[in-house]
Design an enzyme around this catalytic site. Structure first.
Site, PDB file in Angstrom:
ATOM      1  N   LYS A 115      11.565  -3.386  -0.135  1.00  0.00           N
ATOM      2  CA  LYS A 115      12.275  -3.029   1.099  1.00  0.00           C
ATOM      3  C   LYS A 115      13.708  -2.586   0.821  1.00  0.00           C
ATOM      4  O   LYS A 115      14.234  -1.712   1.494  1.00  0.00           O
ATOM      5  CB  LYS A 115      12.279  -4.196   2.079  1.00  0.00           C
ATOM      6  CG  LYS A 115      10.946  -4.387   2.773  1.00  0.00           C
ATOM      7  CD  LYS A 115      11.120  -5.231   4.030  1.00  0.00           C
ATOM      8  CE  LYS A 115       9.789  -5.421   4.742  1.00  0.00           C
ATOM      9  NZ  LYS A 115       9.899  -6.337   5.869  1.00  0.00           N
ATOM     10  N   LYS A 197      -0.446  -0.096   0.223  1.00  0.00           N
ATOM     11  CA  LYS A 197      -1.080  -0.899   1.272  1.00  0.00           C
ATOM     12  C   LYS A 197      -0.864  -0.237   2.638  1.00  0.00           C
ATOM     13  O   LYS A 197       0.130   0.452   2.848  1.00  0.00           O
ATOM     14  CB  LYS A 197      -0.566  -2.342   1.227  1.00  0.00           C
ATOM     15  CG  LYS A 197       0.605  -2.616   2.090  1.00  0.00           C
ATOM     16  CD  LYS A 197       0.914  -4.082   2.258  1.00  0.00           C
ATOM     17  CE  LYS A 197       2.121  -4.127   3.188  1.00  0.00           C
ATOM     18  NZ  LYS A 197       2.526  -5.360   3.716  1.00  0.00           N
ATOM     19  N   LYS A 200       2.419  -0.903   8.844  1.00  0.00           N
ATOM     20  CA  LYS A 200       2.826  -0.453  10.172  1.00  0.00           C
ATOM     21  C   LYS A 200       4.150   0.291  10.136  1.00  0.00           C
ATOM     22  O   LYS A 200       4.500   0.961  11.090  1.00  0.00           O
ATOM     23  CB  LYS A 200       2.894  -1.651  11.120  1.00  0.00           C
ATOM     24  CG  LYS A 200       3.838  -2.745  10.684  1.00  0.00           C
ATOM     25  CD  LYS A 200       3.670  -4.005  11.525  1.00  0.00           C
ATOM     26  CE  LYS A 200       4.595  -5.098  11.015  1.00  0.00           C
ATOM     27  NZ  LYS A 200       4.367  -6.389  11.572  1.00  0.00           N
TER      28      LYS A 200
HETATM   29  P1  AMP Z   1       3.587  -7.967   8.434  1.00  0.00           P
HETATM   30  O1  AMP Z   1       3.040  -6.689   8.922  1.00  0.00           O
HETATM   31  O2  AMP Z   1       4.305  -7.803   7.149  1.00  0.00           O
HETATM   32  O3  AMP Z   1       4.342  -8.759   9.475  1.00  0.00           O
HETATM   33  O4  AMP Z   1       2.315  -8.841   8.070  1.00  0.00           O
HETATM   34  C1  AMP Z   1       1.644  -9.715   8.945  1.00  0.00           C
HETATM   35  C2  AMP Z   1       0.430 -10.278   8.262  1.00  0.00           C
HETATM   36  O5  AMP Z   1      -0.523  -9.229   8.003  1.00  0.00           O
HETATM   37  C3  AMP Z   1       0.698 -10.904   6.896  1.00  0.00           C
HETATM   38  O6  AMP Z   1      -0.121 -12.036   6.719  1.00  0.00           O
HETATM   39  C4  AMP Z   1       0.325  -9.825   5.921  1.00  0.00           C
HETATM   40  O7  AMP Z   1      -0.064 -10.340   4.669  1.00  0.00           O
HETATM   41  C5  AMP Z   1      -0.847  -9.177   6.627  1.00  0.00           C
HETATM   42  N1  AMP Z   1      -0.986  -7.761   6.238  1.00  0.00           N
HETATM   43  C6  AMP Z   1      -0.054  -6.797   6.427  1.00  0.00           C
HETATM   44  N2  AMP Z   1      -0.505  -5.601   5.962  1.00  0.00           N
HETATM   45  C7  AMP Z   1      -1.753  -5.841   5.473  1.00  0.00           C
HETATM   46  C8  AMP Z   1      -2.737  -5.007   4.839  1.00  0.00           C
HETATM   47  N3  AMP Z   1      -2.537  -3.718   4.630  1.00  0.00           N
HETATM   48  N4  AMP Z   1      -3.898  -5.592   4.445  1.00  0.00           N
HETATM   49  C9  AMP Z   1      -4.116  -6.907   4.657  1.00  0.00           C
HETATM   50  N5  AMP Z   1      -3.226  -7.747   5.244  1.00  0.00           N
HETATM   51  C10 AMP Z   1      -2.066  -7.230   5.644  1.00  0.00           C
END
Ligand code: AMP
Ligand code: TRP
Length: 329
Positions: A115, A197, A200
């Protein structure tokens, strides 16, 4: 039934949640709530560590609450609350940052390195100490297991280290937590680049499918998704990562086994496979959005208020003990 085990997890109210968030994290949560004490947070104080708009943040807090509810998290069984509503999180983060957390640990965090990118020193202090706040979220509730996607494993490891160090210094105070990562789909990849990966915050909207995407748009994204060379349908994450990713999405959103899919698609090509996958995604999103749209803002606010009261009660008990062991009481 083992009701003693406590589960904690959270998602940041930033960006539009994707099917990656759902498959990697949230879909596990509703299954866990039948067996364990579950606490799910909307971690808004994590979301202010990078640039954001206050109005977006406000809107997204309710959006994520509704996404939790539409995913089957039931506020009768699970606590759903907003992190900033329980000030013990930031208080404990300060304590842990001053006791069990070391700068050397934080410097190893790959999410920070990603980041911060080139401008390592020109980002907020909060972005750097973010994993300490996450450790506080987890340790505050004597959490045993943290259901998250693959990318959060390192942060949970750090929470373990912080807990152990604190316990070593002040006596047993925190439960040492474990990450709970799904066997399949812990890392859903970008639809436009299978080495990255699905995220969002990706600037290319075709790389992810948001849970709230228009159905026709989502179908088009699947049809446009990159595929590897080769024509048949086979699961080979090393040599054909793009197809392996699409198979994983199909399996998880369509409730099918990958092995079974590979068998069923013998003799078919990418085109047929993608068309069917687009339908699977469309069916999933339609059902999801129907539930989502049925929840009003007021309902979401009530859920957060009742969650706040429950989380606050647990957190304040824990903080009384922690203040004592560190010697401020
Ligand atoms: P975040 O979007 O970083 O707030 O992630 C929220 C949750 O979603 C966390 O547990 C991440 O590990 C999971 N997560 C985010 N992106 C992915 C992805 N591409 N594949 C699987 N899990 C994800
Ligand atoms: N850092 C997590 C993410 O980006 C969100 C998070 C904050 C979290 N606190 C947490 C996840 C506590 C699990 C437990 O996905």
């Amino acid at each position: 039934m083992d009701k003693l085990k406590t589960i904690f997890s959270g998602v940041q109210p930033s960006g539009n949640l994707t099917i990656g968030n759902y498959i990697g994290a949230i879909s596990q949560w509703s299954e866990l709530q039948a067996k364990y004490r579950c606490i799910f947070s909307i971690v808004d104080y994590h979301a202010i560590t990078v640039d954001y708009e206050p109005d977006d943040l406000r809107r997204r807090i309710l959006e994520i609450t509704k996404i939790y509810l539409a995913s089957g998290i039931n506020p009768e069984y699970s606590i759903i609350f907003q992190q900033s509503d329980v000030s013990a999180h930031t208080e404990l983060a300060w304590i842990l940052g001053s006791t069990g957390a070391y700068i050397a640990d934080l410097k190893k965090m790959t999410q920070f390195k990603d980041k911060a990118g080139e401008k390592q020193d020109a980002v907020s202090v909060g972005l750097f100490t973010y994993p300490v706040l996450m450790a506080a979220d987890i340790l505050l509730y004597d959490t045993q297991a943290v259901p998250v996607g693959d990318d959060q494993k390192q942060h949970v490891e750090l929470a373990r280290d912080i807990a152990k160090r604190f316990n070593g210094q002040y006596g047993d105070s925190f439960v040492v937590p474990e990450a709970l990562v799904p066997k399949e789909g812990a890392r859903i990849m970008s639809l436009t680049d299978p080495t990255k990966k699905m995220s969002k915050s990706d600037s290319n909207v075709n790389s992810y499918i948001s849970l709230l995407d228009n159905i026709e748009v989502a179908k088009k994204k699947i049809m446009k998704a990159v595929t590897d060379s080769g024509t048949d349908i086979d699961y080979d994450p090393v040599n054909r990562p793009a197809l392996a990713n699409l198979l994983t999405i199909y399996a998880r959103l369509g409730n099918r086994e990958i092995k079974r899919l590979v068998k069923d698609y013998k003799g078919f090509g990418y085109g047929d496979f993608k068309k069917d996958l687009a339908e699977v995604v469309a069916k999933f999103l339609t059902a999801f959005q129907e539930k989502y749209n049925a929840i009003s803002d007021d309902e979401a606010k009530e859920v957060l208020e009742s969650g706040r009261q429950k989380a606050e009660a647990l957190a304040s008990l824990k903080m009384e003990k922690i203040r004592q062991v560190i010697g401020v009481r």
